[in-house]
Design a protein around this motif. Structure first.
Motif, PDB file in Angstrom:
ATOM      1  N   ILE A 160       0.859  -1.185   0.000  1.00  0.00           N
ATOM      2  CA  ILE A 160       0.000   0.000   0.000  1.00  0.00           C
ATOM      3  C   ILE A 160       0.891   1.229   0.000  1.00  0.00           C
ATOM      4  CG2 ILE A 160      -1.722   1.281   1.320  1.00  0.00           C
ATOM      5  CD1 ILE A 160      -2.707  -1.491   2.332  1.00  0.00           C
ATOM      6  N   ARG A 161       0.617   2.128  -0.935  1.00  0.00           N
ATOM      7  CA  ARG A 161       1.436   3.328  -1.097  1.00  0.00           C
ATOM      8  C   ARG A 161       0.622   4.571  -0.777  1.00  0.00           C
ATOM      9  NH1 ARG A 161       3.217  -0.216  -5.378  1.00  0.00           N
ATOM     10  NH2 ARG A 161       5.479  -0.330  -5.401  1.00  0.00           N
ATOM     11  N   ARG A 162       1.336   5.626  -0.363  1.00  0.00           N
ATOM     12  CA  ARG A 162       0.717   6.929  -0.126  1.00  0.00           C
ATOM     13  C   ARG A 162       1.239   7.889  -1.184  1.00  0.00           C
ATOM     14  NH1 ARG A 162      -0.646   7.986   5.934  1.00  0.00           N
ATOM     15  NH2 ARG A 162      -1.305   9.878   4.923  1.00  0.00           N
ATOM     16  N   PRO A 163       0.367   8.661  -1.834  1.00  0.00           N
ATOM     17  CA  PRO A 163       0.823   9.530  -2.917  1.00  0.00           C
ATOM     18  C   PRO A 163       1.865  10.562  -2.495  1.00  0.00           C
ATOM     19  CG  PRO A 163      -1.567   9.709  -2.619  1.00  0.00           C
ATOM     20  CD  PRO A 163      -1.072   8.702  -1.644  1.00  0.00           C
ATOM     21  N   GLU A 164       1.829  10.999  -1.247  1.00  0.00           N
ATOM     22  CA  GLU A 164       2.786  12.019  -0.802  1.00  0.00           C
ATOM     23  C   GLU A 164       4.168  11.436  -0.477  1.00  0.00           C
ATOM     24  OE1 GLU A 164       0.544  10.848   2.987  1.00  0.00           O
ATOM     25  OE2 GLU A 164       0.055  11.122   0.868  1.00  0.00           O
ATOM     26  N   ARG A 165       4.252  10.113  -0.435  1.00  0.00           N
ATOM     27  CA  ARG A 165       5.523   9.473  -0.080  1.00  0.00           C
ATOM     28  C   ARG A 165       6.161   8.692  -1.213  1.00  0.00           C
ATOM     29  NH1 ARG A 165       3.883   7.211   5.719  1.00  0.00           N
ATOM     30  NH2 ARG A 165       3.699   9.203   6.776  1.00  0.00           N
ATOM     31  N   CYS A 166       5.407   8.453  -2.282  1.00  0.00           N
ATOM     32  CA  CYS A 166       5.901   7.566  -3.335  1.00  0.00           C
ATOM     33  C   CYS A 166       5.431   8.067  -4.699  1.00  0.00           C
ATOM     34  CB  CYS A 166       5.374   6.153  -3.073  1.00  0.00           C
ATOM     35  SG  CYS A 166       5.917   4.960  -4.272  1.00  0.00           S
ATOM     36  N   GLN A 167       6.380   8.375  -5.578  1.00  0.00           N
ATOM     37  CA  GLN A 167       6.026   8.812  -6.933  1.00  0.00           C
ATOM     38  C   GLN A 167       5.619   7.601  -7.774  1.00  0.00           C
ATOM     39  OE1 GLN A 167       5.743  12.023  -8.016  1.00  0.00           O
ATOM     40  NE2 GLN A 167       4.917  11.137  -9.868  1.00  0.00           N
TER      41      GLN A 167
END
Length: 133
Positions: free
Chosen positions: A106-113
């Motif tokens: 699971i990724r967060r948009p503010e932490r991972c391009q």
């Protein structure tokens, strides 16, 4: 040079609607560095009521249509969840997470391009699987 992660200003819990969530996902996708040959559509899937939050589930389905194959051989989906906490003030921004269909990460948009090669990998793996069958 340091790579800058692009994100958007997410709406507050108070101003959130299902349609606004979908608009903001489209806005986020527009910041991704993806070749114009990729086309996608996004859709709202479901609403989930939990003890501590409400979760709104969306999907963006990607493919590369061509003249020879206007319907792509395979597609790749990105699943989004917009979370509204029941404990934070309603003026706080919603939280957003996403994951690729082939992954549990699971990724967060503010932490991972977001990376275009993730979509390519999913489609390449599906086509390889189809060809084996």
């Amino acid at each position: 040079t340091k790579h800058v992660i692009k994100n958007i200003q997410w709406t507050t819990a108070k101003n959130f609607t299902v349609d606004r969530g979908q608009q903001q996902i489209e806005e986020l996708i527009s910041t991704w560095d993806i070749h114009e040959s990729w086309l996608h559509h996004s859709e709202f899937l479901s609403e989930e009521e939990l003890k501590d939050s409400k979760r709104y589930h969306y999907r963006a389905c990607w493919g590369i249509p061509t003249r020879r194959k206007p319907i792509p051989q395979a597609t790749a989906s990105v699943y989004f969840v917009i979370v509204i906490s029941k404990f934070k003030p309603d003026t706080a921004p919603v939280e957003v997470f996403y994951r690729l269909e082939s992954s549990r990460l699971i990724r967060r948009p503010e932490r991972c391009q977001f990376r275009e090669e993730w979509l390519k990998d999913i489609i390449d793996n599906k086509i390889a699987c189809i060809e084996r069958l």
